[in-house]
Design a protein around this motif. Structure first.
Motif, short mmCIF file in Angstrom:
data_model
loop_
_atom_site.label_atom_id
_atom_site.label_comp_id
_atom_site.label_asym_id
_atom_site.label_seq_id
_atom_site.Cartn_x
_atom_site.Cartn_y
_atom_site.Cartn_z
N ARG B 199 10.40 -30.63 30.96
CA ARG B 199 11.19 -30.13 29.85
C ARG B 199 12.34 -31.12 29.40
O ARG B 199 12.73 -31.23 28.57
N PRO B 203 10.87 -32.33 26.24
CA PRO B 203 10.79 -31.11 25.78
C PRO B 203 9.52 -30.84 25.05
O PRO B 203 9.62 -31.54 23.99
N ARG B 204 8.82 -29.80 25.40
CA ARG B 204 7.76 -29.49 24.58
C ARG B 204 6.69 -30.64 24.42
O ARG B 204 5.92 -30.77 23.39
N GLU B 227 13.08 -29.31 19.26
CA GLU B 227 14.13 -29.70 20.37
C GLU B 227 15.25 -30.34 20.01
O GLU B 227 15.17 -30.90 19.11
N GLU B 344 4.54 -24.22 26.29
CA GLU B 344 6.01 -24.61 25.76
C GLU B 344 7.00 -23.71 25.90
O GLU B 344 7.89 -23.77 25.96
#
Lengths: 57, 393
Positions: B199, B203-204, B227, B344
């Motif tokens: 992450r 991130p995602r 993000e 996520e």
């Protein structure tokens, strides 16, 4: 209002894809911006993988 | 030049060229249009393609279009303490050279009888009585209009053709990942696709290293649209923080958007079909879109030619493509979308725990979509994830 840094842009079209009002057009080596259509949502600046767009409310 | 066609395809990427070829093969007169002066460039893709697709799509890749052969993938936990290698028949593949590959596919379409024009920018769609009937474009700077019975929009993530036709295909920040990659030399690599889950690093999304040779690789990162920050900041940070890239030199920068949500609700309208990334037909987990675009393009081209022969190009006839695609492809993508929406919500500690407690086989099952057994195993060690993971059961 946005400002696109053309010398940083890699004309990938990410900003065009997220613009809800088609204010951006992908040309071969740059992105064209139509200030009149822009609704100041800032999506393009957020999306740009190169951080080539400055967004001012 | 002719200005009336059975089928006009906008976008000569893999999906568009496949559509053009299939439509021409089905007996339609076809015009394939691309904005660029050179197909395949600029590349906006990790360039990975599983070899099982060759048979499924009836695809031949010329040796020149292959940068490297891949035997499998290796997944890293956020703390890098665990690496999982997955090497089997299904993980074999290629890292291709899109600049060669895309052009080859357009050449195939041309050989099948499609007319191909480049450096032609479609700026609007023509309609008559609500039905799409052609395009307005600038061809090498000159105004150019052409009419058609069926317009196939294969114009990638920008998806402007569908939007000009009145279909809302705008990518939302939440359901889109944004990626950037450097093609680098002096990066030692094996014949494995490397995926780093983290992450903090992506991130995602994930960080990838796709080998293009023994010491050349596409090194990239994709992040979720909501993000913090922009993809390039994460990529530069990752490269700076790993000794491995100390002498690496960048020979290309590539990037783009990756729709990772649901495919469009409507893949067709009167006189219009949408394929590939323009239709958000992308794998929600790894973000791969090439093969899915070719598959959809082939289906769309075939159906378009058939409908034209039968003299019916209304939505209720073109919908055969929509139905075929949803039956064959969509369920798998929706399953993977569910996994994306679970992943996520996890933080790096969760990921580390999952990696620690699952075997290589478990992780392979997870990726393939067999969730049940794996989720049970994770919950034994990390019961606090019950609420999040229950979405997979």
């Amino acid at each position: 209002m946005i400002k696109i840094n053309r010398s940083r842009c890699i004309y990938c079209g990410a900003c065009v894809g997220v613009c809800p009002v088609l204010a951006l057009t992908l040309k071969e080596t740059y992105v064209e911006y139509d200030k009149e259509k822009c609704i100041n949502c800032g999506n393009c600046a957020k999306a740009c993988p190169m951080k080539a767009i400055d967004f001012e409310k | 030049m002719k200005t009336d066609y059975d089928v006009i395809v906008v976008g000569a990427g893999p999906g568009g060229s496949f559509a053009a070829k299939a439509a021409a093969k089905g007996g339609a007169s076809v015009l394939l249009i691309d904005r660029r002066k050179e197909l395949g460039a600029p590349v906006r893709c990790g360039e990975g393609l599983g070899s099982h697709w060759l048979e499924e799509l009836g695809l031949k890749i010329s040796p020149k279009a292959i940068s490297a052969e891949i035997s499998g993938s290796v997944l890293y936990s956020p703390n890098l303490k665990r690496e999982v290698k997955i090497q089997n028949q299904e993980t074999k593949g290629y890292v291709i050279d899109r600049k060669v590959f895309d052009k080859d596919l357009a050449i195939d379409a041309g050989r099948e009888g499609a007319e191909v024009i480049v450096k032609t920018e479609v700026y609007d769609v023509m309609k008559e009585g609500g039905k799409v009937c052609g395009v307005k474009a600038y061809r090498m700077g000159d105004k150019f209009e052409a009419t058609c019975k069926v317009l196939i929009a294969a114009d990638g993530g920008e998806s402007t053709v569908a939007r000009h036709a009145g279909i809302n295909s705008t990518a939302s920040l939440y359901d889109t990942d944004f990626g950037v990659e450097y093609e680098m030399v002096n990066v030692e690599c094996e014949d494995l696709i490397e995926i780093y889950f983290s992450r903090s690093a992506a991130p995602r999304g994930y960080v990838w290293v796709f080998p293009k040779g023994k010491d050349v690789a596409n090194v990239g990162v994709g992040i979720g649209g909501l993000e913090k920050g922009n993809a390039i900041e994460y990529l530069d940070k990752f490269i700076k923080s790993h000794e491995r890239f100390k002498t690496a030199q960048t020979v290309a920068v590539k990037g783009g958007l990756i729709p990772v949500g649901e495919p469009l609700k409507d893949l067709v309208a009167d006189g219009l079909m949408i394929v590939g990334t323009a239709a958000h037909q992308v794998d929600p987990i790894h973000g791969g879109g090439m093969a899915l675009a070719m598959e959809a393009g082939g289906m769309a081209g075939e159906v378009a030619a058939k409908c034209i022969q039968e003299g019916n190009v209304g939505k209720q006839h073109l919908i055969e493509y929509d139905r075929k695609w949803r039956k064959k492809v969509e369920p798998k993508l929706m399953r993977r979308l569910r996994l994306r929406k679970v992943l996520e919500k996890l933080d790096d500690d969760d990921f580390n725990s999952i990696f620690e407690n699952l075997s290589d086989v478990d992780l392979d099952s997870l990726i393939k979509g067999d969730y049940k057994q794996v989720v049970k195993k994770v919950l034994v060690k990390r019961p606090q994830l019950l609420k999040v993971l229950s979405a997979l059961l």
